[in-house]
Design a protein around this motif. Structure first.
Motif, PDB file in Angstrom:
ATOM      1  N   ASP A   1       0.833  -1.209   0.000  1.00  0.00           N
ATOM      2  CA  ASP A   1       0.000   0.000   0.000  1.00  0.00           C
ATOM      3  C   ASP A   1       0.866   1.257   0.000  1.00  0.00           C
ATOM      4  N   ARG A   2       1.908   1.244   0.818  1.00  0.00           N
ATOM      5  CA  ARG A   2       2.750   2.434   0.949  1.00  0.00           C
ATOM      6  C   ARG A   2       3.487   2.749  -0.352  1.00  0.00           C
ATOM      7  N   VAL A   3       4.047   1.729  -0.985  1.00  0.00           N
ATOM      8  CA  VAL A   3       4.723   1.954  -2.261  1.00  0.00           C
ATOM      9  C   VAL A   3       3.748   2.527  -3.281  1.00  0.00           C
ATOM     10  N   THR A   4       2.550   1.970  -3.334  1.00  0.00           N
ATOM     11  CA  THR A   4       1.547   2.428  -4.293  1.00  0.00           C
ATOM     12  C   THR A   4       1.116   3.858  -3.994  1.00  0.00           C
ATOM     13  N   GLN A   5       0.921   4.161  -2.714  1.00  0.00           N
ATOM     14  CA  GLN A   5       0.490   5.508  -2.334  1.00  0.00           C
ATOM     15  C   GLN A   5       1.520   6.567  -2.712  1.00  0.00           C
TER      16      GLN A   5
ATOM     17  N   ARG B   1      15.620 -16.044 -15.340  1.00  0.00           N
ATOM     18  CA  ARG B   1      16.936 -16.644 -15.093  1.00  0.00           C
ATOM     19  C   ARG B   1      17.935 -15.639 -14.538  1.00  0.00           C
ATOM     20  N   SER B   2      17.910 -14.402 -15.061  1.00  0.00           N
ATOM     21  CA  SER B   2      18.985 -13.457 -14.741  1.00  0.00           C
ATOM     22  C   SER B   2      18.577 -12.339 -13.798  1.00  0.00           C
ATOM     23  N   GLY B   3      17.272 -12.108 -13.638  1.00  0.00           N
ATOM     24  CA  GLY B   3      16.796 -10.910 -12.946  1.00  0.00           C
ATOM     25  C   GLY B   3      17.103 -10.858 -11.468  1.00  0.00           C
ATOM     26  N   TYR B   4      17.305 -12.001 -10.822  1.00  0.00           N
ATOM     27  CA  TYR B   4      17.609 -11.999  -9.392  1.00  0.00           C
ATOM     28  C   TYR B   4      19.065 -11.587  -9.151  1.00  0.00           C
ATOM     29  N   ASP B   5      19.993 -12.265  -9.804  1.00  0.00           N
ATOM     30  CA  ASP B   5      21.411 -11.962  -9.588  1.00  0.00           C
ATOM     31  C   ASP B   5      21.790 -10.584 -10.116  1.00  0.00           C
ATOM     32  N   SER B   6      21.211 -10.175 -11.240  1.00  0.00           N
ATOM     33  CA  SER B   6      21.611  -8.906 -11.839  1.00  0.00           C
ATOM     34  C   SER B   6      21.192  -7.705 -11.008  1.00  0.00           C
ATOM     35  N   GLN B   7      20.283  -7.869 -10.080  1.00  0.00           N
ATOM     36  CA  GLN B   7      19.832  -6.769  -9.238  1.00  0.00           C
ATOM     37  C   GLN B   7      20.473  -6.798  -7.850  1.00  0.00           C
ATOM     38  N   GLN B   8      21.545  -7.590  -7.698  1.00  0.00           N
ATOM     39  CA  GLN B   8      22.239  -7.664  -6.426  1.00  0.00           C
ATOM     40  C   GLN B   8      23.751  -7.624  -6.645  1.00  0.00           C
ATOM     41  N   THR B   9      24.438  -6.946  -5.724  1.00  0.00           N
ATOM     42  CA  THR B   9      25.893  -6.926  -5.741  1.00  0.00           C
ATOM     43  C   THR B   9      26.422  -8.100  -4.922  1.00  0.00           C
ATOM     44  N   ASP B  10      27.737  -8.122  -4.726  1.00  0.00           N
ATOM     45  CA  ASP B  10      28.346  -9.121  -3.839  1.00  0.00           C
ATOM     46  C   ASP B  10      28.453  -8.597  -2.409  1.00  0.00           C
ATOM     47  N   LEU B  11      27.947  -7.386  -2.173  1.00  0.00           N
ATOM     48  CA  LEU B  11      28.035  -6.769  -0.856  1.00  0.00           C
ATOM     49  C   LEU B  11      26.921  -7.254   0.057  1.00  0.00           C
ATOM     50  N   ARG B  12      27.125  -7.090   1.333  1.00  0.00           N
ATOM     51  CA  ARG B  12      26.083  -7.414   2.308  1.00  0.00           C
ATOM     52  C   ARG B  12      24.925  -6.423   2.161  1.00  0.00           C
ATOM     53  N   PRO B  13      23.708  -6.816   2.518  1.00  0.00           N
ATOM     54  CA  PRO B  13      22.574  -5.892   2.390  1.00  0.00           C
ATOM     55  C   PRO B  13      22.760  -4.668   3.277  1.00  0.00           C
ATOM     56  N   PRO B  14      22.166  -3.527   2.889  1.00  0.00           N
ATOM     57  CA  PRO B  14      22.304  -2.308   3.703  1.00  0.00           C
ATOM     58  C   PRO B  14      21.721  -2.508   5.085  1.00  0.00           C
ATOM     59  N   SER B  15      22.374  -1.919   6.082  1.00  0.00           N
ATOM     60  CA  SER B  15      21.934  -2.096   7.470  1.00  0.00           C
ATOM     61  C   SER B  15      21.228  -0.871   8.023  1.00  0.00           C
ATOM     62  N   GLY B  16      21.172   0.199   7.235  1.00  0.00           N
ATOM     63  CA  GLY B  16      20.535   1.427   7.702  1.00  0.00           C
ATOM     64  C   GLY B  16      19.019   1.345   7.694  1.00  0.00           C
ATOM     65  N   VAL B  17      18.381   2.422   8.132  1.00  0.00           N
ATOM     66  CA  VAL B  17      16.927   2.494   8.164  1.00  0.00           C
ATOM     67  C   VAL B  17      16.395   2.728   6.754  1.00  0.00           C
ATOM     68  N   SER B  18      15.384   1.974   6.359  1.00  0.00           N
ATOM     69  CA  SER B  18      14.796   2.193   5.042  1.00  0.00           C
ATOM     70  C   SER B  18      13.934   3.446   5.064  1.00  0.00           C
ATOM     71  N   ASN B  19      13.651   3.989   3.882  1.00  0.00           N
ATOM     72  CA  ASN B  19      12.880   5.233   3.811  1.00  0.00           C
ATOM     73  C   ASN B  19      11.416   4.990   3.458  1.00  0.00           C
ATOM     74  N   LEU B  20      10.940   3.768   3.628  1.00  0.00           N
ATOM     75  CA  LEU B  20       9.579   3.461   3.189  1.00  0.00           C
ATOM     76  C   LEU B  20       8.539   4.232   3.992  1.00  0.00           C
ATOM     77  N   PHE B  21       8.652   4.198   5.306  1.00  0.00           N
ATOM     78  CA  PHE B  21       7.655   4.844   6.149  1.00  0.00           C
ATOM     79  C   PHE B  21       8.152   6.133   6.803  1.00  0.00           C
TER      80      PHE B  21
END
Length: 340
Positions: free
Chosen positions: A104-108, A256-276
């Motif tokens: 809902d939030r993304v759509t809004q 086949r390719s869309g999962y890996d191509s949208q990710q780096t070899d780095l660890r996921p971000p640990s900061g606060v997301s900006n969704l809400f």
């Protein structure tokens, strides 16, 4: 007399880079976003470049806040000439891992935020019979990819909404213009603050462009809004045309390719997301226009330069058609090889 320009999502990324360009033109720039640190920094840049900024803390998902920001813009600077919708949010995750509240939030924000901005602009532009609305779109609004279903759905909705609105304006004989700039992958801070459930850090799929390239496309569209949409970057045009002619092949390729191509070899971000809430509220820091992918991002686009000239459009479309044919051949070979 200076232009009055309203930009949503002006605290970072494409919106921030666009605000700088208008500042350099001496425009009156109304900066809308949720994050105060980013907005104040953007205002300093606009002022230093020769423009006059106005900061309004605004959640574009709230129609009342958007309307109040539009009122403030005209009270301070006078009639709005250009309204640029750029604010968005997203979640990187498979669809079944995204909650209803997150969807809902993304759509809004990403869809209804554009609707709210457009409504506020038209309430002021239609009685004067002048003004321009620019929607910052995406190639993903034409060709969806895995892991971004909420964002892709919202960008598709923007295209449909804007097409309907354009026909209504034509029916009225209105001189108010609305156009869309379809963006490629852009090096913005979103990949470090987006909500993600991926095992690795999200990334834009190459080729990646700097926000300044996107901003130049936005400003050009605002100056020349008679075209219903602009494609920024050869990858955008090629993707859209390939999807129109070979959608099933692209489905298989992206599966086949869309999962890996949208990710780096780095660890996921640990900061606060900006969704809400804005990312800079928790950190108290300005994120600027650029993301962390400066080393791979292009600072110019030949296709964007060509698109600013009528003959260039034909050349770009011809190139896109050639790229689509190449994509068909490549995807066909891969499908036969994999037995898909």
């Amino acid at each position: 007399m200076a232009e009055t320009v309203v930009i949503t999502g002006a605290s970072a990324g494409i919106g921030r880079a666009t605000a700088r360009l208008y500042g350099g033109r001496g425009a009156d720039v109304v900066l809308l976003a949720r994050g105060r640190a980013g907005l104040e920094a953007a205002a300093q840049e606009v002022r230093a470049l020769g423009g006059r900024p106005l900061v309004r803390i605004t959640d574009t998902a709230d129609a009342g806040q958007v309307e109040a920001a539009a009122d403030a813009a005209e009270q301070v600077f006078g009639p709005i000439d250009v309204w640029i919708n750029c604010a968005f949010s997203s979640v990187f995750a498979p669809f079944d891992e995204i909650t209803a509240e997150e969807y809902d939030r993304v759509t809004q924000v990403t869809y209804l935020g554009f609707v709210n901005g457009t409504r506020a602009a038209l309430r002021r532009m239609l009685p004067r019979d002048r003004g321009t609305v620019v929607q910052v779109g995406s190639a993903l609004g034409e060709r969806s990819v895995p892991l971004q279903s909420a964002y892709c759905g919202a960008k598709h909705a923007i295209n449909g909404f804007t097409s309907a609105l354009r026909t209504e304006l034509l029916h009225r004989g209105s001189h108010v213009r609305v156009t869309v700039v379809q963006m490629p992958a852009v090096n913005t801070p979103q990949f470090s603050w987006v909500r993600s459930r991926l095992p690795r850090h999200p990334q834009p799929v190459p080729p990646v462009y700097q926000p300044e390239v996107a901003a130049r496309g936005v400003v050009h569209a605002a100056d020349h809004p008679r075209r219903k949409q602009y494609y920024l970057g050869g990858s955008t045009a090629a993707t859209i045309w390939a999807n129109r002619f070979f959608p099933a092949l692209l489905d298989r390729y992206l599966a086949r390719s869309g999962y890996d191509s949208q990710q780096t070899d780095l660890r996921p971000p640990s900061g606060v997301s900006n969704l809400f809430e804005p990312a800079d509220r928790a950190e108290g820091a300005d994120h600027g226009a650029h993301g962390i992918f400066d080393d791979r991002a292009h600072d110019r686009s030949l296709e964007a330069a060509l698109a600013r000239h009528p003959l260039g459009v034909s050349s770009a479309l011809a190139a896109a058609a050639g790229a689509a044919a190449t994509a068909k051949a490549v995807l066909g070979r891969r499908s036969r090889t994999s037995g898909a």
